[in-house]
Design a protein around this motif. Structure first.
Motif, PDB file in Angstrom:
ATOM      1  N   LEU A 145      26.754  60.435  67.702  1.00 22.91           N
ATOM      2  CA  LEU A 145      26.111  60.672  66.413  1.00 22.91           C
ATOM      3  C   LEU A 145      24.661  60.194  66.400  1.00 22.91           C
ATOM      4  N   GLU A 200      29.642  64.784  62.126  1.00 25.00           N
ATOM      5  CA  GLU A 200      29.246  65.891  62.983  1.00 25.00           C
ATOM      6  C   GLU A 200      28.953  67.146  62.153  1.00 25.00           C
ATOM      7  N   ASN A 201      28.202  68.052  62.752  1.00 26.27           N
ATOM      8  CA  ASN A 201      27.881  69.350  62.148  1.00 26.27           C
ATOM      9  C   ASN A 201      27.076  69.232  60.854  1.00 26.27           C
TER      10      ASN A 201
END
Length: 231
Positions: A146, A200-201
């Motif tokens: 991350l 995430e994303n």
């Protein structure tokens, strides 16, 4: 005649001779330990077949060497020097590979000294610890995945000290400004941040909001890369 086949030509009357049964028992135990180590190493780890074969055979090889030394200090020092030279003729490996090789050599040494129970117990304990630490390392790697390096270009009239605080609070759990430099004769600023995403994303949404804030100038987001062979 058959008894003399397994005696050394330099053995004296006071030299202890390893029986065939004990020799085969140590070799068999070492091979089983090698298979256990190879199976444990494949847990969530990508490796080559040649390394697994070497890892499975190494305890038996070390066990035979220790049995042949059989208390001879001079021979033991020579063998230790030979093993030391192997390190300089091999390709550098990862810290995990080197640690597992030392584990295989240690179990082979214990087995070669005749402590078969201790060698099996040591291999089981260390394999269990290896699996636990592998799971913990994967959790740390997921956290490190991350981590991002963010580079933003802004016009000179935008106060970068507070311009993105609300966006960083929304998308990141930590951020730090690491570099500021001017560009285009001072009409632009290029900012470099070290950030950790909340999940995430989220990069696409964050970059879209940053584009609206910096006048659609250049934005670059990089993931932190790790070399495969780092110790």
């Amino acid at each position: 005649m058959f008894d003399t086949l397994f005696r050394g030509i330099f053995d004296g009357s006071y030299t202890s001779v390893i029986s065939i049964q004990d020799f085969l028992l140590c070799i068999g135990c070492s091979l089983l330990i090698g298979l256990l180590l190879a199976a444990a190493y494949t847990f969530h780890t990508q490796t080559s077949g040649s390394f697994l074969v070497s890892l499975a055979m190494l305890p038996a090889v070390v066990s035979v060497v220790i049995m042949m030394v059989n208390g001879n200090i001079g021979t033991g020092v020579a063998v230790a020097g030979a093993f030391g030279l192997v390190r300089f003729r091999s390709a550098p490996g990862t810290a995990k590979e080197i640690g597992m090789l030392f584990l295989a050599m240690s179990t082979g040494l214990i087995s070669g000294m005749g402590y078969l129970g201790y060698s099996i117990l040591f291999a089981l304990l260390l394999c269990g610890i290896f699996v636990v630490y592998t799971v913990l390392a994967e959790a740390l790697d997921r956290r490190d995945n991350l981590e991002r390096t963010l580079r933003i270009t802004i016009p000179e009239d935008l106060n970068y000290g507070t311009a993105f605080d609300d966006l960083f609070a929304m998308y990141t759990s930590r951020h730090a400004l690491t570099e500021v430099k001017t560009a285009n004769l001072g009409s632009l600023y290029k900012l470099t941040y070290r950030i950790r995403m909340k999940g995430e994303n989220l990069e696409k949404e964050m970059m879209d909001d940053l584009r609206c804030r910096n006048g659609n100038l250049e934005i670059l987001m990089l993931s932190r890369e790790k070399p495969d062979t780092e110790l």
